[in-house]
Design an enzyme around this catalytic site. Sequence first.
Site, PDB file in Angstrom:
ATOM      1  CD  GLU A 107      -3.144  -0.905   2.080  1.00  0.00           C
ATOM      2  OE1 GLU A 107      -3.005  -0.135   3.043  1.00  0.00           O
ATOM      3  OE2 GLU A 107      -4.195  -1.526   1.853  1.00  0.00           O
ATOM      4  CD  GLU A 132      -4.183  -6.092   2.695  1.00  0.00           C
ATOM      5  OE1 GLU A 132      -4.920  -5.381   3.411  1.00  0.00           O
ATOM      6  OE2 GLU A 132      -2.953  -5.963   2.657  1.00  0.00           O
TER       7      GLU A 132
HETATM    8  C1  GLA Z   1      -4.159  -2.594   4.926  1.00  0.00           C
HETATM    9  C2  GLA Z   1      -2.844  -3.330   5.021  1.00  0.00           C
HETATM   10  C3  GLA Z   1      -2.909  -4.589   5.807  1.00  0.00           C
HETATM   11  C4  GLA Z   1      -3.781  -4.433   7.013  1.00  0.00           C
HETATM   12  C5  GLA Z   1      -5.130  -3.922   6.624  1.00  0.00           C
HETATM   13  C6  GLA Z   1      -6.067  -3.745   7.793  1.00  0.00           C
HETATM   14  O1  GLA Z   1      -4.947  -2.881   3.873  1.00  0.00           O
HETATM   15  O2  GLA Z   1      -2.269  -3.582   3.773  1.00  0.00           O
HETATM   16  O3  GLA Z   1      -1.619  -4.933   6.197  1.00  0.00           O
HETATM   17  O4  GLA Z   1      -3.174  -3.561   7.895  1.00  0.00           O
HETATM   18  O5  GLA Z   1      -4.969  -2.668   6.031  1.00  0.00           O
HETATM   19  O6  GLA Z   1      -5.785  -2.579   8.504  1.00  0.00           O
END
Ligand code: GLA
Length: 680
Positions: free
Chosen positions: A154, A310
């Site tokens: 991210e 995710e």
């Molecule tokens: C993001 C991150 C994950 C996790 C999620 C939930 O998407 O990439 O590592 O921390 O948030 O907070």
Amino acid sequence: MANPQQNKTYESIRMGVDYYPEHWDEAMWEEDVALMKRSGVAVVRVGEFAWSRMEPRDGEFNFDWLDRALDLFARYGIEVVIGTPTHTPPRWLTEKYPDILPILPNGGVYQPGVRGHRCFNSRELRRYGERIVSRLAERYAAHPAVIGWQTDNEFSLLDSQGKQVAEDFRDWVYQRYGTLEQLNRAWGTVVWSGEYSDWNEVNPPLGGSPYQNPSFLLDFTRFQWEMVADFQNGQIAAIRAHCPDHFITHNYHSYPQRLDLYKVGEALDFASFDYYPNTSPDKASTSPYSGALSLDVTRGVKRQNFWIMEQLSGSPGAWMPMWRMPQPGYIRAYVWQALSRGADTVVHFRWRSANIGAEQFWHGLIDHSNVPGRRLAEFAETSAEVQRLAPLLEGTTPEAQIAILMSHEQLEALRIQKQTDSFDYYENVKEYHRTLTKLGMGCDVIDWRQPLEGYRVVIAPHLYLLDDEAAERLSRFAADGGTLLLTARTGVKNLNNVCVMQPLPGLLADCAGVTVREYDPLGSDVVRLDAEDGEQYACSQWADILDPAADRRIEVMARYGGPVFFAGEAAVTRHEFGRGETYYLGTHPEEDYLRSLLLRIAQERDLPHTEGLPAGVQVSVRAGSSGAYLFVLNLSRDTRRFRLGGAYAQASSGEGLLGGRRYGSGEMEMKPYEVEIFRL
Ligand code: GLA
């Protein structure tokens, strides 16, 4: 070695989970992996935060634990994506090289303890980052479970201000402008005695004041975009050197987002998105729509299908108090929504809720108790269903005749100088997208620099910064028979973020067939909008007072009403331009007006659509050589009764591929979070 372009394992439609073997006692692993297998997990992502376990001390590598985890996955026939661990440099590294830690705009240091504490310009970060990535790539190039890589985690902009950032920025500015004279002219530094007389005076925007020169601020953002891409390129080169037949992706987070997704996407094989639709009842009316946009934006990054790296699995909480637990059907419905808009593989975050660390309450598919429950069961059922339909859906993609142009340069320029209190670039993009979605009209969301061939309608909100290339491409699109929709705050500036001295919409005035005589930044004030058909609507944010060009065929479609000094003046126009048409919206109308306008365009251009979709119900189409498939999703908490129109009605009289139901004449009744798929 296989050619990565031919290695299409990433186009498989299937489900997976994010797993952190390093968080759990090794004695649990095999039971976990066996249960994953039984639950239909086909892919896992591992590794993206595990640097301190992979390299506990400088140059001392330990991959044994990861070998054992990956071997286990291989044994169970589960494929693996490895995340590079550079989002979390270990403590020994930041102690040794403090310049890895970003300097925040206020001069403070972004300390380790959470994550993301890494300045992309730090040479030591790049050196050590590329070393660990290279070691990983070398070690797992031939591992039977490993299919691809995720870079970092991210990415986002940090506005980091350190010494190295200053040097690199100076260099970047020098490469771009060449002489101080040109730089001073381009940025208009004469204002407030900001002229540079020596390159060493060029520095990042220390202090972070939003009132600094907007040309300078926009360039600092562009510079950061390139630095993130450069940082990523170093890792990509390290991976490709060892793993030419593995794919490389990155997991983007949702908006608010200041990263230029397109720039970071250039070097990737495909884009991925981390999808956490809001579970709160009070967001139920908006979250499926903003989610639909996020999915379309992600598909637009490479103009091809993508992954969810995710996906929401339980109640989120950690960065905020916990949201509601996804109710039965929610997990399944949102998997299908992602697939319906071009996701291929959907990976859920996370297998089990963490019992340690800061994210204990960002729930996974399994609760802390480790007793498999309702959510894992729903995941497993969905996975079986997805596997059943995969042979039909693989190779299909959403096909659109409408494009919304998205631009991170506009987003950033309009963030630097917010036009009015209620004016928000991305929120406005959302509104156009939402209106189309409510009419059952699919669209692509693409970078504003992309070619427009193949589209029949292009919606181009707020092209505030404009150059000849974009203006010509858009004008040609309309003149060649397209429908182009332009809005207020178009053509205001050149790409240096400097206002142009010509009537707005500047370079697009000819194409629009109107000029802006004067404007009123309405902000939150609401003004009446009188449509040509006698209907009255509301508008806000902005009011351009339009002068239609006398020698053109201009239809005034709406005028301002009510007690404003510009009552009766043109607010929305349609210009017959070449073989096509250009709409100009001088204001931000309420959604009902946008709906009537887009409906008119759909009818006139004979674009597939359906009226009367109730709140939260979405349709979309994936098509390819195996046929075309209509997805109908009730993403609301209530049973919905509605009628599908046109081609959609006909399709629904066939047998549903999920529930096997038939809906004779398009009359549908769907329970909360129910989903159906029909052949179109
Ligand atoms: C993001 C991150 C994950 C996790 C999620 C939930 O998407 O990439 O590592 O921390 O948030 O907070």
